[in-house]
Design a protein around this motif. Structure first.
Motif, PDB file in Angstrom:
ATOM      1  N   SER A  18      -0.332   6.927  -2.886  1.00  0.00           N
ATOM      2  CA  SER A  18      -0.592   8.564  -3.298  1.00  0.00           C
ATOM      3  C   SER A  18       0.563   8.301  -4.425  1.00  0.00           C
ATOM      4  O   SER A  18       1.595   7.655  -4.298  1.00  0.00           O
ATOM      5  CB  SER A  18      -0.888   9.433  -2.337  1.00  0.00           C
ATOM      6  OG  SER A  18       0.705   9.526  -1.694  1.00  0.00           O
TER       7      SER A  18
ATOM      8  N   LYS B  23      -3.227   4.515   3.814  1.00  0.00           N
ATOM      9  CA  LYS B  23      -2.658   3.754   2.767  1.00  0.00           C
ATOM     10  C   LYS B  23      -1.771   3.690   1.625  1.00  0.00           C
ATOM     11  O   LYS B  23      -1.043   2.392   1.033  1.00  0.00           O
ATOM     12  CB  LYS B  23      -4.172   3.622   0.876  1.00  0.00           C
ATOM     13  CG  LYS B  23      -5.491   3.882   1.931  1.00  0.00           C
ATOM     14  CD  LYS B  23      -6.737   4.415   0.846  1.00  0.00           C
ATOM     15  CE  LYS B  23      -7.937   4.514   1.616  1.00  0.00           C
ATOM     16  NZ  LYS B  23      -8.342   3.087   1.603  1.00  0.00           N
TER      17      LYS B  23
ATOM     18  N   GLU C 127     -12.265   3.909  -8.035  1.00  0.00           N
ATOM     19  CA  GLU C 127     -13.008   2.687  -7.186  1.00  0.00           C
ATOM     20  C   GLU C 127     -13.772   2.151  -8.351  1.00  0.00           C
ATOM     21  O   GLU C 127     -13.658   1.306  -8.533  1.00  0.00           O
ATOM     22  CB  GLU C 127     -13.740   2.479  -6.024  1.00  0.00           C
ATOM     23  CG  GLU C 127     -13.004   3.127  -5.112  1.00  0.00           C
ATOM     24  CD  GLU C 127     -12.034   2.309  -4.253  1.00  0.00           C
ATOM     25  OE1 GLU C 127     -11.990   1.225  -5.081  1.00  0.00           O
ATOM     26  OE2 GLU C 127     -11.018   2.555  -4.197  1.00  0.00           O
TER      27      GLU C 127
ATOM     28  N   PRO D 101      -6.787   2.515   6.711  1.00  0.00           N
ATOM     29  CA  PRO D 101      -7.030   3.863   6.869  1.00  0.00           C
ATOM     30  C   PRO D 101      -6.824   5.138   6.015  1.00  0.00           C
ATOM     31  O   PRO D 101      -5.990   4.497   5.111  1.00  0.00           O
ATOM     32  CB  PRO D 101      -6.260   4.037   8.581  1.00  0.00           C
ATOM     33  CG  PRO D 101      -5.796   2.984   8.963  1.00  0.00           C
ATOM     34  CD  PRO D 101      -5.861   1.926   7.453  1.00  0.00           C
ATOM     35  N   ASP D 102      -7.599   5.809   5.526  1.00  0.00           N
ATOM     36  CA  ASP D 102      -7.704   6.873   4.607  1.00  0.00           C
ATOM     37  C   ASP D 102      -6.728   7.254   4.289  1.00  0.00           C
ATOM     38  O   ASP D 102      -6.193   7.570   3.471  1.00  0.00           O
ATOM     39  CB  ASP D 102      -8.972   7.777   4.788  1.00  0.00           C
ATOM     40  CG  ASP D 102      -9.859   6.788   4.527  1.00  0.00           C
ATOM     41  OD1 ASP D 102     -10.345   5.968   3.817  1.00  0.00           O
ATOM     42  OD2 ASP D 102     -11.195   7.472   5.428  1.00  0.00           O
ATOM     43  N   ASN D 103      -5.588   8.028   5.801  1.00  0.00           N
ATOM     44  CA  ASN D 103      -4.597   8.428   5.898  1.00  0.00           C
ATOM     45  C   ASN D 103      -3.116   8.081   5.560  1.00  0.00           C
ATOM     46  O   ASN D 103      -2.004   8.049   5.698  1.00  0.00           O
ATOM     47  CB  ASN D 103      -4.702   9.371   7.085  1.00  0.00           C
ATOM     48  CG  ASN D 103      -4.313   8.253   8.148  1.00  0.00           C
ATOM     49  OD1 ASN D 103      -5.504   7.801   8.433  1.00  0.00           O
ATOM     50  ND2 ASN D 103      -4.470   9.211   9.400  1.00  0.00           N
TER      51      ASN D 103
ATOM     52  N   ASP E 245      -8.514  -1.207   0.615  1.00  0.00           N
ATOM     53  CA  ASP E 245      -9.862  -0.061   0.736  1.00  0.00           C
ATOM     54  C   ASP E 245      -9.986  -0.776   2.777  1.00  0.00           C
ATOM     55  O   ASP E 245     -10.600  -0.649   3.290  1.00  0.00           O
ATOM     56  CB  ASP E 245     -10.583  -1.038  -0.079  1.00  0.00           C
ATOM     57  CG  ASP E 245     -11.303  -2.154   0.049  1.00  0.00           C
ATOM     58  OD1 ASP E 245     -10.037  -3.067  -0.556  1.00  0.00           O
ATOM     59  OD2 ASP E 245     -12.585  -3.198   0.421  1.00  0.00           O
TER      60      ASP E 245
END
Length: 457
Positions: free
Chosen positions: A252, A249, A214, A245-247, A242
């Protein structure tokens, strides 16, 4: 998941003891489905895969479909008569019948993926591990293998495959439990990711940066373009990075690779659809990538539906060495992966290396042994290069010119001041030439450039 699917998974899981599972997890390597063999005789048993990879392997082979190459099948002697595999058998059993080129035998795709380790059906494991080759009794054995009983092992395996690929039991079921707004947000996020991937691919840009944290100001092209897209679109900005949700995005490296692979598959499908069942030629060359891995590039050359000759990139194959046998195996493996037959080749185009155009053991000769109609033509680009280099080296004045040119380039390029002097001199001559009418002006003309060291071409 359906009852029989759970039954099969439990039976296969029981065949692995607890200590071996633990050791397997410790030594487990990440599975790359692109490296899975297409030839059914070369596949390892489904139970030999890690338990967490089996569903991925099953999905890959089901999406790929049965291996059904269209080729001239070899003969086998049965008593005093010769018999061989018949192409029409594909039409009678299109969903499960597979043919192995390496072993000249047939297999069942569904039973390979889900048959538990126990007997109870005609042929035992012959359609799973050994391969069926009795062409004399083929039609009878195929019917017996499928079985008339709705509870036959084959039909249970078919049902297990249908349950696995049923979308309502996987992604869509999970999404259906969420609100309509969540699904719309996910769709917007996915489209934004796909758009950024397409941009990076079209411009041949690297995706990742050295530091994607970040606090980093240089996070790589993918994240930078995605942030730029979000800054200029409020709807995208609300759901990405941001705000996601973290899972979910979808940023990756694995997600990026999946999208790239999906685009590559769809592009290849369009090329193969345009080719259809027509004849084609292959163009092959060797090259090393940035990691110094030896690779073989394969292109298709054919006449499209509009009557134009086109060349299309088919794929890159990693080869352990550049011997003619390794190159031939790589060509056949890639063609078989895309359901193309060596018998359809009508032309070969390579450079003049001995392993490519060798009269006895070159790649050209090996393919000609399998298909006498695959005529070889020396690559014109390589011919032109050899002719130009040979001419320049034997002409004394031209050779001296390039030698002096290399000397000047080395002297000028070694100093920023000398490069500036050269640019100033060039600018003055361009202006004088334009004013006198000796040099024309226009878009793209008279661009400032740098000196490059001359090569063989």
């Amino acid at each position: 998941m359906k009852r029989y699917y759970n039954e099969i998974i439990s039976v296969q899981s029981e065949n692995v003891s607890e200590p071996s599972v633990h050791n397997h997890q410790q030594n487990r390597e990440e599975l790359n489905v692109d490296e899975l063999p297409i030839d059914p005789a070369k596949r390892k048993n489904i139970s030999n895969f890690h338990v967490n990879d089996r569903e991925k392997v099953r999905r890959f082979y089901l999406q790929k479909g049965p291996c059904q190459p269209n080729m001239i099948f070899p003969w086998r002697m049965f008593g005093t008569k010769k018999r061989r595999f018949v192409l029409n058998w594909y039409k009678e059993h299109p969903s499960w019948l597979e043919y192995s080129v390496s072993e000249d035998s047939v297999y069942c795709l569904f039973c390979y993926l889900f048959k538990p380790k126990r007997g109870g059906q005609s042929g035992g494991d012959v359609f799973v591990t050994q391969g069926f080759t009795n062409w004399k009794e083929a039609l009878k054995k195929f019917r017996e293998h499928v079985g008339e009983d709705p509870n036959s092992i084959h039909k249970k395996c078919v049902k297990a495959c249908q349950d696995l690929m049923h979308q309502n039991q996987h992604i869509e079921l999970a999404l259906s439990k969420q609100s309509t707004q969540s699904r719309l947000d996910y769709h917007t996020r996915l489209v934004a990711t796909i758009d950024v991937v397409r941009l990076c691919l079209s411009q041949a840009l690297a995706f990742r940066g050295h530091d994607e944290s970040e606090e980093s100001n240089k996070k790589g092209n993918f994240l930078t373009f995605l942030q730029f897209l979000a800054d200029h679109n409020e709807e995208i900005k609300r759901v990405v990075l941001d705000k996601a949700p973290d899972n979910k995005k979808l940023t990756s490296p694995d997600i990026q690779k999946d999208v790239v692979n999906a685009m590559a598959v769809e592009t290849t499908k369009i090329i193969l659809s345009e080719l259809g069942d027509d004849l084609f030629s292959i163009l092959v060359d060797e090259s090393c990538d940035i990691s110094v891995k030896e690779q073989m590039v394969i292109l298709l050359r054919y006449v499209n539906k509009n009557g134009y000759i086109v060349e299309r990139f088919l794929g890159v194959v990693h080869v352990g060495d550049t011997t003619s046998l390794s190159l031939k195996f790589g060509v056949e493996e890639l063609l078989q992966k895309h359901q193309l037959s060596v018998a359809k080749i009508r032309g070969q185009g390579y450079d003049g290396a001995s392993n490519m155009q060798g009269k006895f053991n070159g790649l050209k000769s090996l393919i000609l042994k399998d298909n006498p109609c695959a005529f070889y033509v020396h690559c014109f680009a390589h011919q032109l290069q050899l002719a130009l280099v040979g001419t320049v080296r034997k002409h004394r004045k031209i050779s001296m010119f390039f030698t002096q040119l290399n000397t000047i380039t080395s002297v000028v390029a070694g100093s920023c001041k000398r490069q500036d002097l050269l640019r100033d001199k060039q600018t003055t001559e361009v202006i004088e030439g334009i004013c006198s009418g000796q040099i024309s002006s226009g878009k793209g003309l008279n661009q400032e450039s740098t000196l490059k060291r001359a090569g063989d071409t």
